[in-house]
Enzyme design. Structure first.
Site, PDB file in Angstrom:
ATOM      1  N   CYS A  35       0.829  -1.210   0.000  1.00  0.00           N
ATOM      2  CA  CYS A  35       0.000   0.000   0.000  1.00  0.00           C
ATOM      3  C   CYS A  35       0.855   1.248   0.000  1.00  0.00           C
ATOM      4  O   CYS A  35       0.364   2.344  -0.206  1.00  0.00           O
ATOM      5  CB  CYS A  35      -1.002   0.002   1.143  1.00  0.00           C
ATOM      6  SG  CYS A  35      -0.352   0.637   2.684  1.00  0.00           S
ATOM      7  N   CYS A 104      -4.758   5.537   4.115  1.00  0.00           N
ATOM      8  CA  CYS A 104      -3.537   4.814   3.766  1.00  0.00           C
ATOM      9  C   CYS A 104      -2.339   5.341   4.530  1.00  0.00           C
ATOM     10  O   CYS A 104      -1.510   4.579   5.008  1.00  0.00           O
ATOM     11  CB  CYS A 104      -3.310   4.929   2.264  1.00  0.00           C
ATOM     12  SG  CYS A 104      -1.924   3.982   1.694  1.00  0.00           S
TER      13      CYS A 104
END
Lengths: 135, 396
Positions: A35, A104
Site C-alpha cells: 500500500c 492509507c
C-alpha cells in the site's frame, strides 16, 4: 492548488524526531510496502510518561508529516494520554489531509499505539482491550 | 533554484507557432465547420488542413483521421467502438498488461458487457512477445489492442511483428500511440495496424484534442451520437482552434522529429548513465535500447516516489512517479508490477521526460540535486535500515 496544506508541507519538509531509539522501551511497526506506507515507532518511557519518541517512515509526504506530528503529540504524554491519540486527531492537528491519503497514510497513531502495547507487554501487563486502531 | 520541467509525459507545453496557428479560430475565423456560409468555409478549411497534416505524420490518408477530444477518448472509441461493431464475429478481445488505463479500463468495461478479455504479459523490460499474442488469439478474437510505446518506462513494442500475427487471425489491431506519435517515426501502413490513437499535448499541441486513425473500410460504432461531424463517426461541434493546433504540432513534429529525438536521447542517456552511478541501488526501468527518446525512468530502492517528487519540486524540478501514493487509486504502477518489479521497489518509481526546453545543464542539476534527497529519505526509511542491518530487500 497544492495537494497538501502548509502545515503538512512544513512537517514533511522538516520532520521532527526522525530516527531510532537504541534499546527502546517499546517498538511498533505498521503498514506494508504494497500500500506504500510503512512506519516504525520507538518510545522511551519514564514514570509512565513517554520521555522520547522517534520513528522511521517509508512513504509519501502525508505519511512523513503524520509521523512527525504523532511524535510531537506523544512526547511528554502519559501512556494513557498517548493512547488517546487517534488518526482523526492527528489529521486535525495537521489541519487536514487529502481525502485519498486519510486512511492509507494516517498510520502514525496506530504505530504509536503498538509501541505502547509492546512496552506494556514487556512490563508484563496486558495491553488491555486496546486494539491499536483500525487495520 | 532552478526551474526544470521534466514531466513532458504529463504534457508538453504548446509551441509558440502552434499557439499562433490556433488564435485566428478563437477570434476572427470562429465559424462552425458545419455552417454553409463563408465563416463555416474558413473553419472547414482549417480542420481539413489539420487532418492532412495529422495523416502525414503517421503515413495515413486524411479521410482516415477522426478528431477526438483526447488520447483517452481515442482509445475508448477504438476499443469499445471496434468491439461493438464486430461482435457478430466473436466476443474475445486481447490487450497487453501494460496498456494505459484508457485501454485497460475500456477492455474491462467490455468484459462487463459480456466480452471475454485476455491480457498478454510483458517481460522485465516491458516488451510484449508476439508469440504470446499469437497464443492468446482464438477463433472468436475480434480485437487486439497493444500500445506502440509505454509512457511510464519508454519501452517501444514490436508492433509490426505483432500486427503480422494478428492479421493472420483476422482480428482488428488497434495500437495506442499516444506516447510515441510525434516523437518517433510512425507509418501506419508499414506497421500494419488497423487503428491508431494519438494526442496533441504529447507533441507540443494543445490539451483536449486527439485523433483516431482508422483504416478505410474498418467499421466502428460511434461513441457520440448527434450530428454528421467527422463523417458521422464523432458528433459534436469541432474544436477548431485545438484541431488547428494539433495540425500545426503534427507538421512541426514531422519536420523536426530527427533533430528532436537526437537531442532528447542525448539528455536521456546522460541521465540514465549518471543517476545510477551517483546513487546506489537505483534501477533503470524499461528497455535499454528500444526506448522513447525522451524517457528516463528509474526505481530508487528503499524510498517512496511521491516524497522524492515533492522534494525535487521544492528544488524546482518537476517529474512524475508511478508509486501508489502518487496515484489516486493508491496502487503502484500496474506497468512496473507487470514487469515483475516487487511492490516495495515499484513504490520508488521516478520518471523524467525530456522536452525542447531542456539542456545538459538540467541533467547536471538533477544529478546534483537527487543524491541528498535520496539520502535524506533513506535516512528515515525503515526499509533502508533493515537493508543495512541484514541486506534484506523485502517488506516486513
Amino acid at each position: 492548488m497544492p495537494v497538501y496544506n502548509e502545515k503538512v508541507m512544513e512537517h514533511f519538509m522538516n520532520p521532527r524526531n526522525v530516527g531510532e531509539i537504541e534499546n527502546a522501551d517499546g517498538i511498533g511497526e505498521v503498514g506494508n510496502p504494497v500500500c506504500g506506507d510503512m512506519m516504525s515507532f520507538y518510545i522511551k518511557v519514564d514514570n509512565n510518561r513517554i520521555s522520547d519518541v522517534k520513528y522511521k517512515t517509508f512513504g509519501c509526504g502525508a505519511a512523513i508529516a503524520v509521523s512527525s506530528m504523532v511524535s510531537e503529540m506523544a512526547k511528554g504524554k502519559t501512556l494513557e494520554e498517548a493512547k488517546k491519540i487517534t488518526p482523526a486527531l492527528v489529521a486535525k492537528e495537521l489541519e487536514g489531509l487529502p481525502k485519498n491519503k486519510y486512511h492509507c497514510s494516517n498510520l502514525g497513531a496506530q504505530a504509536l499505539n503498538k509501541a505502547i502495547d509492546n512496552y506494556l507487554k514487556k512490563q508484563g501487563k496486558t495491553a488491555k482491550s486496546q486494539k491499536g486502531g483500525k487495520k | 533554484m532552478g526551474e526544470v520541467y521534466l514531466d513532458h509525459v504529463a504534457t508538453t507545453p504548446v509551441l509558440p507557432e502552434v499557439l499562433e496557428a490556433m488564435l485566428p479560430y478563437f477570434k476572427d475565423a470562429y465559424g462552425n465547420v458545419q455552417s454553409l456560409h463563408s465563416w463555416g468555409d474558413k473553419a472547414r478549411e482549417a480542420v481539413e488542413e489539420a487532418r492532412g497534416k495529422v495523416a502525414d505524420l503517421i503515413g495515413g490518408v486524411a479521410e482516415e483521421i477522426i478528431f477526438t477530444a483526447s488520447g483517452t477518448e481515442s482509445n475508448n472509441f477504438a476499443v469499445k467502438g471496434l468491439a461493438m461493431a464486430h461482435q457478430a464475429r466473436g466476443k474475445h478481445i486481447v490487450v497487453s498488461a501494460i496498456e494505459h488505463f484508457s485501454v485497460l479500463h475500456s477492455a474491462k468495461t467490455l468484459e462487463k458487457w459480456g466480452f471475454e478479455l485476455s491480457e498478454v504479459p510483458v517481460d522485465k523490460y516491458g516488451l510484449v512477445d508476439p508469440k504470446d499474442v499469437a497464443r492468446s488469439l482464438r477463433k472468436d478474437t475480434i480485437l487486439v489492442s497493444i500500445m506502440h510505446a509505454n509512457s511510464e518506462v519508454g519501452t517501444i513494442e514490436p508492433i509490426k511483428e505483432i500486427a503480422r500475427v494478428v492479421k493472420q487471425s483476422g482480428a482488428i489491431f488497434h495500437t495506442d500511440a499516444v506516447a510515441s506519435a510525434g516523437s518517433i517515426p510512425i507509418n501506419v501502413k508499414g506497421l500494419g495496424v488497423d487503428a491508431l490513437s494519438l494526442a496533441a499535448n504529447q507533441f507540443y499541441g494543445p490539451k483536449g484534442v486527439g485523433a483516431l486513425w482508422l483504416k478505410k473500410g474498418v467499421r466502428i460504432i460511434p461513441f457520440l451520437d448527434g450530428g454528421v461531424q467527422e463523417e458521422g463517426r464523432r458528433a459534436g461541434t469541432e474544436n477548431v482552434p485545438a484541431i488547428a493546433g494539433l495540425g500545426k504540432a503534427a507538421e512541426l513534429a514531422k519536420a523536426e522529429m530527427g533533430a528532436r529525438a537526437k537531442r532528447f536521447s542525448a539528455l536521456r542517456d546522460k541521465l540514465i548513465a549518471g543517476l545510477p552511478s551517483r546513487i546506489e541501488h537505483v534501477l533503470v526501468t524499461g528497455h535499454p535500447t528500444k526506448r522513447l527518446p525522451g524517457n528516463a525512468s528509474f526505481c530508487v530502492e528503499f524510498i517512496e516516489g511521491e516524497a522524492m517528487l515533492m522534494l525535487l519540486n521544492s528544488q524546482g524540478i518537476a517529474v512524475s512517479s508511478g508509486s501508489a501514493c502518487t496515484s489516486r487509486a493508491l496502487k503502484a504502477s500496474h506497468v512496473l508490477i507487470a514487469m515483475g518489479i516487487p511492490h516495495e521497489i515499484a513504490q520508488g518509481s521516478l520518471l523524467f521526460s525530456f522536452g525542447l526546453d531542456n539542456t545538459g545543464e538540467d541533467v547536471d542539476y538533477v544529478l546534483e540535486t537527487m543524491p541528498p534527497i535520496v539520502d535524506r529519505l533513506r535516512q528515515m526509511s525503515p526499509l533502508y535500515a533493515k537493508f543495512l542491518k541484514d541486506k534484506s530487500r523485502g517488506g516486513k
